[in-house]
Every structure is written in structure tokens, then in C-alpha cells.
Design an enzyme around this catalytic site. Structure first.
Site, PDB file in Angstrom:
ATOM      1  N   SER A  66      14.404  25.642  64.556  1.00  0.00           N
ATOM      2  CA  SER A  66      15.079  26.536  63.629  1.00  0.00           C
ATOM      3  C   SER A  66      14.517  26.360  62.228  1.00  0.00           C
ATOM      4  O   SER A  66      13.756  25.433  61.955  1.00  0.00           O
ATOM      5  CB  SER A  66      16.584  26.230  63.597  1.00  0.00           C
ATOM      6  OG  SER A  66      17.161  26.398  64.875  1.00  0.00           O
ATOM      7  N   SER A  73      15.523  29.910  68.267  1.00  0.00           N
ATOM      8  CA  SER A  73      15.372  29.512  66.876  1.00  0.00           C
ATOM      9  C   SER A  73      16.499  30.083  66.023  1.00  0.00           C
ATOM     10  O   SER A  73      16.758  31.282  66.048  1.00  0.00           O
ATOM     11  CB  SER A  73      14.021  29.989  66.336  1.00  0.00           C
ATOM     12  OG  SER A  73      13.774  29.462  65.062  1.00  0.00           O
ATOM     13  N   ASP A  95      17.183  31.150  62.620  1.00  0.00           N
ATOM     14  CA  ASP A  95      16.444  31.490  61.398  1.00  0.00           C
ATOM     15  C   ASP A  95      17.415  32.138  60.422  1.00  0.00           C
ATOM     16  O   ASP A  95      17.731  33.326  60.525  1.00  0.00           O
ATOM     17  CB  ASP A  95      15.288  32.432  61.736  1.00  0.00           C
ATOM     18  CG  ASP A  95      14.373  31.837  62.797  1.00  0.00           C
ATOM     19  OD1 ASP A  95      13.922  30.696  62.612  1.00  0.00           O
ATOM     20  OD2 ASP A  95      14.128  32.506  63.820  1.00  0.00           O
TER      21      ASP A  95
END
Length: 353
Positions: free
Chosen positions: A236, A274, A276
Site C-alpha cells: 500500500s 494495494s 492507495d
């Protein structure tokens, strides 16, 4: 900073806009950063604190916004920030399973200076972000304690270390050692000079995707080093953006979204696993907690001025990620796990720019 070798020291100049004095988020006047680093054996973690201004944030709030590129993350405070468009606490970054500790400590820190919270006024919206450092850190041990958070909050400065420090101690990015990175850009407009700064907690990406200055460095390194798990991207990134540009919450949201251009230029594909997440704030105006008798008057740029900020957000995000990678230092963590260091590999394989 503090004498560390950063990406520009390798001959890489990112983008077109000039940097601020420190080339850091702290080039935005009033912004300071503090770390507590916990690095011993299987304990490879920490906490990073970003103070948006040096006054009382609860009483003098800032215009703020957040944007989710991919929501595989755990944050505190972003729902109210999205609804009201304001920030009223410092921003903390730590590991995933220490979010609760950070929230509790930040709440106590704010209540100490604001006895009216929960009595004569409302409660509080603490803002905390995270990345998962479980590869290098024994995350189940929850090493971060309240006193570590207090220390990070009370020992901030304009100059701070990057790489494997604070919340970045155990992070992995592009299959290499990741961590904390920062950068800034200056913007010249007809009505004044302004600054935009970025701080990232980089913990994402596959080695084969890494690009530096448009060059497929990751592919070159993949051929040189064998890394069985490098093709799996589960990480991340937290992106914190500060600016002194006078903007509305809507304009700020448009600006922070452009961090994705810098993220993608380093090779990110914003993968399924991830988280983000971008959080941004402007220091150009302070919003009083107590309602004044008159209407608030908040300055904001014309929409035709916003392109410089779009470029600044992308360029500073790209450079902050690269700074996180090249300033990272070696860590041997949980079960003896470790990751290569980009600076070592650039030297070993004679990669120059």
C-alpha cells in the site's frame, strides 16, 4: 535530509517545477514531521506524525480532503474529512494493527489542550493512516505504544530523516526496502508564490515494474537478482499532501487526485491488494471551531490557476517515492526476513542516470 543521499544525488531530476528549500513537505510553512523508530530484531515498525500547523488544530481547523485510489486500507477520520472538508488533528502514520493505539494516543493528546472536547462542544476526528509491515515486522506483537505516539507528536521539526524510519521502518516497496519519503514543488502564480509538499509511506509495487526517470530499472535489477516472491504486489501507499495554496475543499480534492500521475510514473499499477490513499490539506486559511457572528471568508484560486498544482502534486509524489527507496537502509526482521536496498543495487550494478 540530514545528509542522506537522495534521488537527485544520483543525477535524477524529476519534473519541471523547482523544489522548496528542503525539498520536503515541511517547505510548506508551519508543517513539521516527527518519527519514533522501533528497530530491533522482529520489532521493525514505528510511528510518524505530521503537524499541519503549530497552533491548536482543533480550534483552528484547515481545509482538507482525501481520495481513495484503491481502498484496500484501514484509516481513521477520512469519512468526516470527506463530509466536512476540514482537518482538526495532526496526521499519524503507523502499521495496520496499531491504528487503534495511534487513535487513542492522538485523542488523549488533543484532549489535553482542549478540555471542552466531549463536554461543552463535540468530540474529535483523529486522522490516522497505515500500511502493513508484517513481512519485516512481527505485526501481531503491536509494538507501538501510546508513549511512542506522544513522542512523535511532541518531537517534530522541519528537517527529518527519510527511508526506514518511523512508520516506514518495516515497509517494503517494489520488492525492495521501502519507507518514508518526501519532496516539494514551488509554484509561481500572478498573485503570489506557493508551495506544495508531499510525504509518502511507500509499501507497494513489484520490482519488475519499477521505473526511475522513465527507465525500466526494475527489469534490469530483476535479471540481476533472484527474488522468488517479487512478482506479488500486496502493499500500500499513504500519500500526505500539504500546500499553502488558497483552495476550496473541492479544488484540493482535484489536486490531490493528481498524485496518481507520480505514482504511476514510478511503475505502480494500483493493484487489487494495494491501499492507495491520499490525504491533503491547505494551510492558507484557518477555520475557527467556534462559530463567529459573521460569515467566513475563505480565499480560493481561480480554476485556471490549478494546473500548476496538478503538476506539482504529480512531480512531488514521484520524487517522494524515489527518495523513500534510495534513503532506505537495511533491516533484518521477522523470521530473518530482509529486502535488498536500492542504493546498494544501483552501486553494485553500476546503474547511473
Amino acid at each position: 535530509m540530514h545528509g542522506q543521499k537522495r534521488i537527485r544525488d544520483y543525477g535524477v531530476t524529476v519534473g519541471k517545477l523547482p523544489t522548496g528549500y528542503y525539498n520536503s513537505i515541511t517547505d510548506v510553512d508551519g508543517v513539521t514531521v516527527g518519527h519514533v523508530t522501533l528497530s530491533q530484531g522482529e520489532m521493525q515498525t514505528g510511528v510518524t506524525a505530521i503537524l499541519p500547523h503549530q497552533g491548536n488544530l482543533f480550534k483552528e481547523k484547515l481545509i482538507a480532503s482525501c481520495h481513495i485510489l484503491n481502498g484496500f486500507g484501514k484509516t481513521m477520520g477520512t469519512i468526516q474529512m470527506k463530509e466536512l472538508g476540514t482537518l482538526e488533528t495532526p496526521i499519524l502514520l503507523t502499521n495496520t494493527l496499531n491504528i487503534g493505539t495511534a487513535v487513542l494516543a492522538l485523542t488523549k493528546y488533543m484532549m489535553a489542550d482542549n478540555p471542552e472536547i466531549g463536554r461543552t462542544t463535540g468530540t474529535l476526528n483523529p486522522v490516522v493512516g497505515e500500511c502493513n509491515d508484517m513481512y519485516l515486522n512481527d505485526i501481531r506483537a503491536q509494538f507501538v505504544e501510546e508513549h511512542h505516539v506522544f513522542s512523535a507528536l511532541t518531537h517534530t521539526s522541519a528537517e527529518f530523516h527519510e527511508g526506514a524510519v518511523g512508520a516506514g521502518t518495516g515497509m517494503v516497496s517494489y520488492s525492495l526496502k521501502g519507507g518514508v519519503g518526501t519532496a516539494s514543488r514551488e509554484m509561481e502564480l500572478e498573485h503570489g508564490s506557493y508551495t506544495l509538499g508531499v510525504l509518502v509511506l511507500a509499501n507497494f509495487g513489484m520490482l519488475s515494474d519499477l521505473k526511475i526517470d522513465g527507465r525500466a530499472v526494475g527489469e534490469e535489477l530483476k535479471k540481476a537478482i533472484i527474488h522468488p516472491s517479487e512478482e506479488e504486489d500486496k502493499g500500500s501507499i499513504m500519500v500526505i499532501i500539504a500546500t499553502d495554496l488558497p483552495v476550496s475543499e473541492r479544488q484540493l480534492n482535484r489536486i490531490i487526485k493528481r498524485s496518481v500521475t507520480g505514482l504511476s510514473r514510478t511503475g505502480s499499477t494500483i493493484s487489487n491488494g494495494s491501499g492507495d490513499i491520499i490525504i491533503g490539506f491547505s494551510t492558507a486559511a484557518r477555520i475557527p471551531h467556534e462559530k463567529p457572528a459573521q460569515c467566513l471568508t475563505l480565499p480560493m484560486i481561480h480554476e485556471q490557476d490549478i494546473d500548476s498544482a496538478f503538476r506539482a502534486a504529480g512531480e512531488a509524489t514521484e520524487e517522494a517515492i524515489l527518495n523513500a527507496l534510495v534513503t532506505a537502509t537495511h533491516k533484518t526482521g521477522r523470521d530473518g526476513n530482509e529486502r535488498p536496498i536500492l542504493s546498494d543495487l544501483l552501486t553494485k550494478y553500476n546503474i547511473t542516470f
